[in-house]
Motif scaffolding. Sequence first.
Motif, short mmCIF file in Angstrom:
data_model
loop_
_atom_site.label_atom_id
_atom_site.label_comp_id
_atom_site.label_asym_id
_atom_site.label_seq_id
_atom_site.Cartn_x
_atom_site.Cartn_y
_atom_site.Cartn_z
N LEU A 18 -6.44 -3.83 2.96
CA LEU A 18 -5.45 -2.76 3.14
C LEU A 18 -5.19 -2.60 4.64
N TYR A 19 -3.91 -2.61 5.02
CA TYR A 19 -3.54 -2.53 6.43
C TYR A 19 -2.69 -1.30 6.71
N LEU A 20 -2.83 -0.82 7.93
CA LEU A 20 -1.95 0.20 8.47
C LEU A 20 -0.73 -0.49 9.04
N ASP A 21 0.47 -0.02 8.68
CA ASP A 21 1.70 -0.64 9.15
C ASP A 21 1.76 -0.55 10.67
N ALA A 22 1.93 -1.70 11.35
CA ALA A 22 1.94 -1.73 12.81
C ALA A 22 3.11 -0.96 13.40
N GLU B 113 -5.45 8.90 20.54
CA GLU B 113 -6.26 10.08 20.82
C GLU B 113 -6.81 10.74 19.56
N SER B 114 -6.32 10.35 18.39
CA SER B 114 -6.81 10.96 17.15
C SER B 114 -6.57 10.01 15.98
N LYS B 115 -7.48 9.06 15.79
CA LYS B 115 -7.37 8.11 14.70
C LYS B 115 -7.89 8.74 13.42
N TYR C 270 -9.77 4.08 10.88
CA TYR C 270 -8.76 3.07 10.59
C TYR C 270 -7.89 2.80 11.80
N THR C 271 -8.01 1.59 12.34
CA THR C 271 -7.21 1.15 13.47
C THR C 271 -6.13 0.17 13.02
N LYS C 272 -6.53 -0.76 12.16
CA LYS C 272 -5.57 -1.77 11.70
C LYS C 272 -5.74 -2.05 10.21
N GLY C 273 -6.88 -2.61 9.82
CA GLY C 273 -7.05 -2.94 8.41
C GLY C 273 -8.50 -3.16 8.05
N PHE C 274 -8.75 -3.19 6.73
CA PHE C 274 -10.10 -3.43 6.23
C PHE C 274 -10.00 -3.94 4.81
N GLY C 275 -10.97 -4.77 4.42
CA GLY C 275 -11.00 -5.27 3.06
C GLY C 275 -12.15 -6.24 2.85
N ASP D 67 -6.42 3.06 -3.60
CA ASP D 67 -6.64 4.51 -3.52
C ASP D 67 -7.15 4.81 -2.12
N LEU D 68 -6.51 5.75 -1.45
CA LEU D 68 -6.78 6.04 -0.05
C LEU D 68 -7.00 7.54 0.12
N THR D 69 -8.09 7.90 0.80
CA THR D 69 -8.37 9.32 1.08
C THR D 69 -8.63 9.49 2.57
N ILE D 70 -7.87 10.36 3.20
CA ILE D 70 -8.07 10.69 4.62
C ILE D 70 -9.01 11.89 4.70
N VAL D 71 -10.18 11.69 5.30
CA VAL D 71 -11.23 12.73 5.28
C VAL D 71 -11.51 13.32 6.64
N GLY D 72 -10.89 12.80 7.70
CA GLY D 72 -11.19 13.35 9.04
C GLY D 72 -10.45 12.59 10.11
N SER D 73 -10.98 12.68 11.34
CA SER D 73 -10.34 12.03 12.48
C SER D 73 -11.41 11.57 13.47
#
Length: 317
Positions: free
Chosen positions: A232-236, A243-245, A272-277, A305-311
């Motif tokens: 799963l990747y974050l769109d570039a 300052e707040s990933k 999450y900076t770019k991707g993971f899998g 399924d993606l959950t954002i839990v913090g920064s």
Amino acid sequence: MGNCRSTARVLPGKNHVLDLEWKIQDFSSLLETGAKSARSDRFHCSGFEWDLEVSPMHKKLDARTAYVALRLVMTARKRVEQGHSVHAVFELSIYNHSNGTYYGCKASHTFDLKNFYSNKHCLIPLQELLKSAAFLVDDSCVFGVEILKVDVTSPEKKAVVVHKKTTTVQNLFVQNKGFIKGTYTWTMDNFPKLDSKHFVRSPTFEVGGHKWYIVMYPCGDKYSTGCLSLYLYLDASKKLPLESKKVVTVTLSILDQKNGKHFTRTTGLLVYTKGFGWADFLGLKKLKDPSGGYLVGSHCLIKADLTIVGSSTEGQV
């Protein structure tokens, strides 16, 4: 649960120069997520990129006591080519605020193309940490790693010298409520016709105001053998501000279209900076087994399924 090596001892005090100082805020919230692990953002040392991973409730084999354990992860696998290996000597530690010392262990590991996690090293029992007024202050604790030596084995017999630099400081914040969740199902109608030498990517989808997409290597990437690779990747085009990933958990699944027994893999907490899998997400033999229901005709269903839990924030000292 896995093996865990526990050789913790008092390390040098205030002169101890870390490569990464990682502060986890709201440690109790981290435990409440139930995540088996949390991973720092990347830091650089000796031409490679690394993560520090904490398992807050790790148990040794055949043991009941839960430990806080650390391990070092090499993230820039593309730098480790076939036939190359990187032997690293390092110290993993937790900070004692009462006397200004680090408590941890010295360890070593050889990283290569398919071996990029060190062993887990138990530092302190979880219950001891939770009762401590020295290691846990204002529900926060500080972990560290110092890379002492790096040797690269390659056909060129290349040597690497560890140069000391400023310490990278990272802060991880875990929310105790208000998680942002999203899900996306990617329907593939032509799986058997995909080019086995290249990857294919899904349409983008949005979660938490950011664009994401799934990448699949139908016959595996260079880090796998006989497996489907899935990421799963974050769109570039919509990068997260430095300052707040975002700190996220990710679950990727291949849906069983016959029996409802989906194949699923889940991460711990990630910055999450770019991707993971997973390079070895699912073996091709299992994927193509008609009784499994993962591939029906030419149809394959992949779910994220993606959950954002913090920064997470970063700086230097």
